[in-house]
Design a protein around this motif. Structure first.
Motif, PDB file in Angstrom:
ATOM      1  N   PHE A 260       0.847  -1.184   0.000  1.00 33.75           N
ATOM      2  CA  PHE A 260       0.000   0.000   0.000  1.00 33.75           C
ATOM      3  C   PHE A 260       0.890   1.243   0.000  1.00 33.75           C
ATOM      4  N   ARG A 261       0.494   2.222  -0.743  1.00 33.85           N
ATOM      5  CA  ARG A 261       1.280   3.447  -0.874  1.00 33.85           C
ATOM      6  C   ARG A 261       1.262   4.255   0.416  1.00 33.85           C
ATOM      7  N   GLU A 262       2.386   4.905   0.667  1.00 38.78           N
ATOM      8  CA  GLU A 262       2.435   5.850   1.778  1.00 38.78           C
ATOM      9  C   GLU A 262       1.770   7.137   1.333  1.00 38.78           C
ATOM     10  N   MET A 263       1.157   7.822   2.275  1.00 40.63           N
ATOM     11  CA  MET A 263       0.515   9.081   1.945  1.00 40.63           C
ATOM     12  C   MET A 263       1.583  10.109   1.613  1.00 40.63           C
ATOM     13  N   ARG A 264       1.386  10.803   0.526  1.00 41.65           N
ATOM     14  CA  ARG A 264       2.336  11.801   0.067  1.00 41.65           C
ATOM     15  C   ARG A 264       2.338  13.024   0.991  1.00 41.65           C
ATOM     16  N   ARG A 265       1.177  13.475   1.365  1.00 37.04           N
ATOM     17  CA  ARG A 265       1.069  14.669   2.225  1.00 37.04           C
ATOM     18  C   ARG A 265       0.837  14.217   3.669  1.00 37.04           C
ATOM     19  N   LYS A 266       1.921  13.778   4.275  1.00 28.72           N
ATOM     20  CA  LYS A 266       1.842  13.165   5.610  1.00 28.72           C
ATOM     21  C   LYS A 266       1.251  14.090   6.674  1.00 28.72           C
ATOM     22  N   ARG A 267       1.454  15.384   6.513  1.00 30.54           N
ATOM     23  CA  ARG A 267       0.924  16.333   7.489  1.00 30.54           C
ATOM     24  C   ARG A 267      -0.604  16.269   7.559  1.00 30.54           C
ATOM     25  N   GLN A 268      -1.231  15.851   6.463  1.00 29.07           N
ATOM     26  CA  GLN A 268      -2.687  15.789   6.402  1.00 29.07           C
ATOM     27  C   GLN A 268      -3.234  14.417   6.800  1.00 29.07           C
ATOM     28  N   GLN A 269      -2.350  13.506   7.139  1.00 28.07           N
ATOM     29  CA  GLN A 269      -2.766  12.152   7.490  1.00 28.07           C
ATOM     30  C   GLN A 269      -3.475  12.147   8.841  1.00 28.07           C
ATOM     31  N   ILE A 270      -4.558  11.420   8.894  1.00 32.04           N
ATOM     32  CA  ILE A 270      -5.338  11.269  10.120  1.00 32.04           C
ATOM     33  C   ILE A 270      -4.821  10.037  10.863  1.00 32.04           C
ATOM     34  N   SER A 271      -4.766  10.113  12.167  1.00 35.79           N
ATOM     35  CA  SER A 271      -4.275   8.994  12.971  1.00 35.79           C
ATOM     36  C   SER A 271      -5.200   7.786  12.852  1.00 35.79           C
ATOM     37  N   PRO A 272      -4.671   6.585  13.114  1.00 31.38           N
ATOM     38  CA  PRO A 272      -5.528   5.393  13.097  1.00 31.38           C
ATOM     39  C   PRO A 272      -6.722   5.506  14.053  1.00 31.38           C
ATOM     40  N   ALA A 273      -6.518   6.092  15.221  1.00 26.95           N
ATOM     41  CA  ALA A 273      -7.624   6.251  16.177  1.00 26.95           C
ATOM     42  C   ALA A 273      -8.707   7.163  15.604  1.00 26.95           C
ATOM     43  N   GLU A 274      -8.301   8.257  14.946  1.00 29.46           N
ATOM     44  CA  GLU A 274      -9.288   9.151  14.324  1.00 29.46           C
ATOM     45  C   GLU A 274     -10.003   8.450  13.175  1.00 29.46           C
ATOM     46  N   CYS A 275      -9.267   7.645  12.410  1.00 35.67           N
ATOM     47  CA  CYS A 275      -9.885   6.887  11.319  1.00 35.67           C
ATOM     48  C   CYS A 275     -10.973   5.972  11.865  1.00 35.67           C
ATOM     49  N   GLU A 276     -10.659   5.267  12.939  1.00 32.64           N
ATOM     50  CA  GLU A 276     -11.639   4.360  13.530  1.00 32.64           C
ATOM     51  C   GLU A 276     -12.859   5.115  14.044  1.00 32.64           C
ATOM     52  N   GLU A 277     -12.641   6.278  14.623  1.00 32.10           N
ATOM     53  CA  GLU A 277     -13.767   7.075  15.115  1.00 32.10           C
ATOM     54  C   GLU A 277     -14.657   7.516  13.955  1.00 32.10           C
ATOM     55  N   ILE A 278     -14.057   7.898  12.847  1.00 31.53           N
ATOM     56  CA  ILE A 278     -14.827   8.273  11.654  1.00 31.53           C
ATOM     57  C   ILE A 278     -15.636   7.074  11.166  1.00 31.53           C
ATOM     58  N   LEU A 279     -15.022   5.899  11.130  1.00 27.26           N
ATOM     59  CA  LEU A 279     -15.739   4.698  10.702  1.00 27.26           C
ATOM     60  C   LEU A 279     -16.891   4.370  11.646  1.00 27.26           C
ATOM     61  N   ARG A 280     -16.702   4.595  12.938  1.00 25.12           N
ATOM     62  CA  ARG A 280     -17.766   4.297  13.905  1.00 25.12           C
ATOM     63  C   ARG A 280     -18.959   5.245  13.727  1.00 25.12           C
ATOM     64  N   ARG A 281     -18.684   6.534  13.511  1.00 27.49           N
ATOM     65  CA  ARG A 281     -19.794   7.494  13.463  1.00 27.49           C
ATOM     66  C   ARG A 281     -20.393   7.671  12.072  1.00 27.49           C
ATOM     67  N   GLY A 282     -19.688   7.258  11.038  1.00 29.76           N
ATOM     68  CA  GLY A 282     -20.210   7.408   9.680  1.00 29.76           C
ATOM     69  C   GLY A 282     -21.477   6.600   9.477  1.00 29.76           C
TER      70      GLY A 282
END
Length: 166
Positions: free
Chosen positions: A2-24
């Motif tokens: 899997f590719r690394e994100m090019r704009r790392k500063r804009q990357q969301i943490s794994p915990a934030e990703c999971e929270e987005i998945l939970r509330r979506g």
């Protein structure tokens, strides 16, 4: 793989990703469709312990795609605020990659449907949820996407806003 994100500063943490998945409440499943064309379909879902669960009919394009190739991706958009004066949008989204599985075991299928019904009808009684699941049980299929890679990204403007107001 899997590719690394090019704009790392804009990357969301794994915990934030999971929270987005939970509330979506919905996302778009992308799979290999007919003739090698991508097939993307919006779906309701529930996230739990590194897995996404969906429901569908026992036959159709989605199920054909899953049977053809178990690899799929799913995207959830958490925010999309259009800012016309800046010619941009303030966005936040998560994309996951994983392997799909048709839930054949009746107990697994029931548990997936129970999780979905609790998410989308949280105020309903357990008895009403049970009746709703039973009513549509015969033509129902449940799918699981086991996540193998997850990433999230947000607009640079949101990153700057967080940096100003930690």
């Amino acid at each position: 793989m899997f590719r690394e994100m090019r704009r790392k500063r804009q990357q969301i943490s794994p915990a934030e990703c999971e929270e987005i998945l939970r509330r979506g409440t919905f996302g778009v499943l992308a799979a290999e469709g007919d003739g090698g064309y991508p097939y993307a379909v919006p779906l309701n879902y529930v996230y739990e312990n590194g897995r996404l669960y969906f429901h569908c009919a026992k036959e159709g394009h989605k199920l054909d795609a899953v049977r053809r190739n178990k690899k799929a991706s799913f995207c959830v958009i958490d925010r999309d605020t259009i800012v016309p004066e800046e010619y941009t949008s303030y966005f936040r989204s998560v994309i996951v990659f994983g392997e799909m599985r048709i839930l054949e075991d009746e107990a697994e299928k029931w548990n997936a449907m129970e999780r979905l019904s609790q998410k989308y009808a949280p105020e309903d009684s357990p008895e009403n949820r049970r009746r709703a699941i039973e009513k549509d049980w015969a033509p129902l299929c449940a799918l699981e996407l086991a996540i193998v890679h997850m990433s999230g990204k947000e607009a640079i403007e949101l990153v700057r806003e967080k940096e100003k107001n930690p």
